[in-house]
Design an enzyme around this catalytic site. Sequence first.
Site, PDB file in Angstrom:
ATOM      1  N   SER A  30       3.333   3.952  11.902  1.00 47.81           N
ATOM      2  CA  SER A  30       3.334   5.211  11.167  1.00 47.81           C
ATOM      3  C   SER A  30       1.974   5.399  10.525  1.00 47.81           C
ATOM      4  O   SER A  30       1.110   4.518  10.569  1.00 47.81           O
ATOM      5  CB  SER A  30       4.447   5.229  10.108  1.00 47.81           C
ATOM      6  OG  SER A  30       4.507   6.486   9.459  1.00 47.81           O
ATOM      7  N   ARG A  31       1.817   6.534   9.898  1.00 50.46           N
ATOM      8  CA  ARG A  31       0.563   6.870   9.232  1.00 50.46           C
ATOM      9  C   ARG A  31       0.870   7.450   7.865  1.00 50.46           C
ATOM     10  O   ARG A  31       1.786   8.246   7.710  1.00 50.46           O
ATOM     11  CB  ARG A  31      -0.229   7.895  10.056  1.00 50.46           C
ATOM     12  CG  ARG A  31      -1.545   8.315   9.438  1.00 50.46           C
ATOM     13  CD  ARG A  31      -2.351   9.137  10.429  1.00 50.46           C
ATOM     14  NE  ARG A  31      -1.634  10.330  10.854  1.00 50.46           N
ATOM     15  CZ  ARG A  31      -1.639  11.481  10.186  1.00 50.46           C
ATOM     16  NH1 ARG A  31      -2.296  11.575   9.048  1.00 50.46           N
ATOM     17  NH2 ARG A  31      -0.977  12.526  10.642  1.00 50.46           N
ATOM     18  N   GLY A  32       0.085   7.034   6.881  1.00 51.55           N
ATOM     19  CA  GLY A  32       0.269   7.522   5.526  1.00 51.55           C
ATOM     20  C   GLY A  32      -0.953   8.269   5.039  1.00 51.55           C
ATOM     21  O   GLY A  32      -1.835   8.636   5.812  1.00 51.55           O
ATOM     22  N   ALA A  33      -1.001   8.485   3.712  1.00 48.05           N
ATOM     23  CA  ALA A  33      -2.106   9.247   3.137  1.00 48.05           C
ATOM     24  C   ALA A  33      -3.407   8.471   3.171  1.00 48.05           C
ATOM     25  O   ALA A  33      -4.479   9.061   3.208  1.00 48.05           O
ATOM     26  CB  ALA A  33      -1.772   9.634   1.695  1.00 48.05           C
ATOM     27  N   LYS A  36      -3.153   3.609   8.247  1.00 48.27           N
ATOM     28  CA  LYS A  36      -2.137   3.492   9.279  1.00 48.27           C
ATOM     29  C   LYS A  36      -1.429   2.153   9.158  1.00 48.27           C
ATOM     30  O   LYS A  36      -1.974   1.190   8.625  1.00 48.27           O
ATOM     31  CB  LYS A  36      -2.773   3.623  10.666  1.00 48.27           C
ATOM     32  CG  LYS A  36      -3.355   4.994  10.964  1.00 48.27           C
ATOM     33  CD  LYS A  36      -3.920   5.047  12.375  1.00 48.27           C
ATOM     34  CE  LYS A  36      -4.484   6.427  12.693  1.00 48.27           C
ATOM     35  NZ  LYS A  36      -5.033   6.493  14.071  1.00 48.27           N
ATOM     36  N   VAL A  37      -0.209   2.109   9.689  1.00 48.32           N
ATOM     37  CA  VAL A  37       0.588   0.886   9.704  1.00 48.32           C
ATOM     38  C   VAL A  37       0.823   0.505  11.164  1.00 48.32           C
ATOM     39  O   VAL A  37       1.261   1.336  11.968  1.00 48.32           O
ATOM     40  CB  VAL A  37       1.923   1.071   8.961  1.00 48.32           C
ATOM     41  CG1 VAL A  37       2.724  -0.222   8.983  1.00 48.32           C
ATOM     42  CG2 VAL A  37       1.670   1.529   7.524  1.00 48.32           C
ATOM     43  N   LYS A  52      -0.821  -2.900   7.210  1.00 49.64           N
ATOM     44  CA  LYS A  52      -1.355  -1.636   6.712  1.00 49.64           C
ATOM     45  C   LYS A  52      -2.874  -1.732   6.693  1.00 49.64           C
ATOM     46  O   LYS A  52      -3.441  -2.627   6.068  1.00 49.64           O
ATOM     47  CB  LYS A  52      -0.825  -1.336   5.307  1.00 49.64           C
ATOM     48  CG  LYS A  52      -1.313  -0.009   4.736  1.00 49.64           C
ATOM     49  CD  LYS A  52      -0.681   0.273   3.382  1.00 49.64           C
ATOM     50  CE  LYS A  52      -1.135   1.613   2.836  1.00 49.64           C
ATOM     51  NZ  LYS A  52      -0.503   1.939   1.532  1.00 49.64           N
ATOM     52  N   ASP A 146       5.490   6.415  -7.123  1.00 57.87           N
ATOM     53  CA  ASP A 146       5.597   7.203  -5.885  1.00 57.87           C
ATOM     54  C   ASP A 146       6.931   6.920  -5.212  1.00 57.87           C
ATOM     55  O   ASP A 146       7.003   6.749  -3.996  1.00 57.87           O
ATOM     56  CB  ASP A 146       4.440   6.878  -4.943  1.00 57.87           C
ATOM     57  CG  ASP A 146       4.306   7.914  -3.829  1.00 57.87           C
ATOM     58  OD1 ASP A 146       4.784   9.051  -4.029  1.00 57.87           O
ATOM     59  OD2 ASP A 146       3.737   7.585  -2.778  1.00 57.87           O
TER      60      ASP A 146
END
Length: 860
Positions: A30-33, A36-37, A52, A146
């Site tokens: 997946s990809r976050g702010a 990437k993971v 990560k 968060d």
Amino acid sequence: MEARGLACESSNSAVKAPSIEDFVLVKPISRGAFGKVYLARKKCNSKLYAIKVVKKAEMVDKNMTEQMRAERDALALSKSPFIVHLFYSLQTATKVYLVMEYLIGGDVKSLLHIYGYFDEDMSLKYISEVALALDYLHRHSIIHRDLKPDNMLISNEGHIKLTDFGLSKVKLDRELNLMDILTTPSLVKPTKDYFRTPGQVLSLISSLGLNTPVIEGKRHSSTVLGSPMSCGKVKQRNRSLGSPLMKRRAEYMNSPVCTSRALASNSVFSPVLLARSLTPRLLKSGKRLDTMSVGSTHSCMLPSTTDSENCVSPMWEDEQNLHDVENIPQLNGREVDNRKSRNVPLTPVEKRKTLPARAQDHRPVFTPLNNQVTNSRNIKPDLSAKRLQFGATDNSATPLEKTVPHQSVGNGLIKPEPLKELKSSVKRAFEEVEKSPEQAEILFKKNDAAYERSFQIPEKTSRAHTGLTGIFSIVGLDDVKSAPKCQQFNERTGPKQSSPIAVAKNLFCELEDQGEEGGKAEPNSSSSTSPGDERNIRRSLSLESDVSAHEMSLVANTPQKLSDAKQEVLSSSFEELDENEISAVTPMARPTVATPKHSSAKQRRGECERSLLDHPHGLSDSMIKSPGFLKPKNVVAFRSYCSSINRSCTSHLSLASFDAMEMSASASFHNAVTPVQKKRPSLSNSLYQTPQQMVVSHTPYRTPKSVRRGPERVEGAPILGTPDYLAPELLLGKPHDFMVDWWALGVCLFEFLTGVPPFNDETPQLVFQNILNRDIPWPDGEEELTLNSRNAIEILLTMDTLKRAGLKELKDHPFFDGVDWENLHHQTMPFIPQPDNETDTSYFEARNTAQHLTVSGFSL
């Protein structure tokens, strides 16, 4: 498994410490702010890990280095069955790798997209486990900040584990040490589940190395927005190989300084001489960074751009180094030394051997050099029209030859004297400086008295750095209906020189045209409002501004991306993200409070022509209520409450410190209007305000405390979170504590039971209004919630933090009757993942698809 890991590590411990090279990448997850993971496997065994990957440069540019450390520390300190376990914290020169356990069940957000909503029993179990995780974190002085379904992962057994501590706050004012990792307070005798090998412990207590010379230069250029020497340095770095020197040589050959054209350009630019000039400079770069005076005025005004990897010349190179070592022609047309220009360049080994001898020759060469510089300025005083560095100086300026004996040639100490020599060494030509009229005032300063007043910035200089206006001329602002105000502003201001007012005038004319072309469906967007109404507007907006998402990164990469003021620079940042990716980031962009930190209220009261930069933005009441003001762009991924299952995709990305989000993300949200603050005149006619920060600060766009509403804000508490899950105290500018996590838990409980967050709306402004008004759309009819579940949500979503429920209140609540709090990790969960194989990542795909996230790239 742990025994094999220890054996694997012990066999290599004599050779090297743990490294990212020990892992083999399997696939992206997946990809976050912030990164990437990836799914990875260790080479010496078959155990799978989730890695990560975060780029150091991006964290520095976004002013998120402290948050990177906080995430690592929070995961390293946490040893709970409801928190993701961190095995390694690895790094290279450019990236940080957090090696965590891989949870194959995906995240709760993906599961929620598939289910639509959870039944009461399923919601109860998930919320109970998250509540225990929050209680554990709070007892260890960690605030998550968060909390949302995206950051709740599902283990192989179906249990919940919290992850993504990128916005967390850890009350640990020091580096992690060995005792922090080995003796967590709640686990005096750690079980094998939390056993860490020596290599893991070593990696977790190591420094993240976010202050390397390469990164340090970027840190200064990102934060010293107002520094007159920091503008335009992006060009120098991009063209790296001695760019200011190469330009200087070329301009010298075409300037009146060169009385004879005897020297051919190839005699100066030959590769041999270029290689010769760079070597001693690179050898000095490390020493200079270690010895520079961080607290000096000139360290703030002239931050280091020394970059050993990019071969950028230091800004404070002394006159002798630039002329003697680099063989640059003198200002009067003579060479420095004919013998040196004819010498065969030395090899790096020979240079190191002869370096002390060369250092001894510095002083004899220095005196004639300064005489030449002085004479050239006396002979040719009209060169200011051609080049900045030869501009007229103060009559009281100390001659350069008087300051030379005090200059330490062999070290990198910065003193006021080298600044005088700087003007004839590496200054760029007048036509190269985008904001030349404003910078010239500071460039011509030559005496110590001028630099004692370095923080009292001249009026034109304070308005020079236009921050946001350059962006809005490129990004279409179709919904801005402020043409009359812009026209009035342009009629009142019209300097003929290239000044910020002229630039703003042109930009606002463009906005005026775009506003007229964008449609005229909002006749209520008038600019005529009584002073009383404007005061009410300012009051209502300032309540939503300060410690909320309003301090977002409309200005994150401003010094780098706006220094060139070209469309190519910004368009390239948009080209990196397709429309879907932009839509996934856009909800993070929100109004900002971008007033300078070191300006007083009296200074902010000025003429109407100063309203573009020095005043906040006056908005009429009708404009705030008009649909055009609240109308989002198509790419904003907010859904209405009545939309389909995918409507709840607003919470996908963590919003970073809103002083530090990428320019491309914030620019894509065109309705970001800065709220008006207290103690501001009502004659502000500009819709957007540009910061004018002039000193090094980690939060350069923080509003001065003298104009804040509510209690004074706690030091070092940036605005963090995701719009739908922000607590009201953040929006009100009040200091926050761990109670913000319990508010977010109430939002999650509502979302579990209904499938959509309670305050969800089309734009961030409306989301904030719903939060501050506590406007919760309770389902009715067949979808009505039970009394106990609704009451549990209400005690968590309490505006008063003193009355808001915590774990103790939840345990006593009827909704949680029958929950075995001591054995939650042994209870049977309603959903247990059934993957096809151990590398199956399909449970993460639902959220990625709903939020239009595409994960690609396999390079660590």
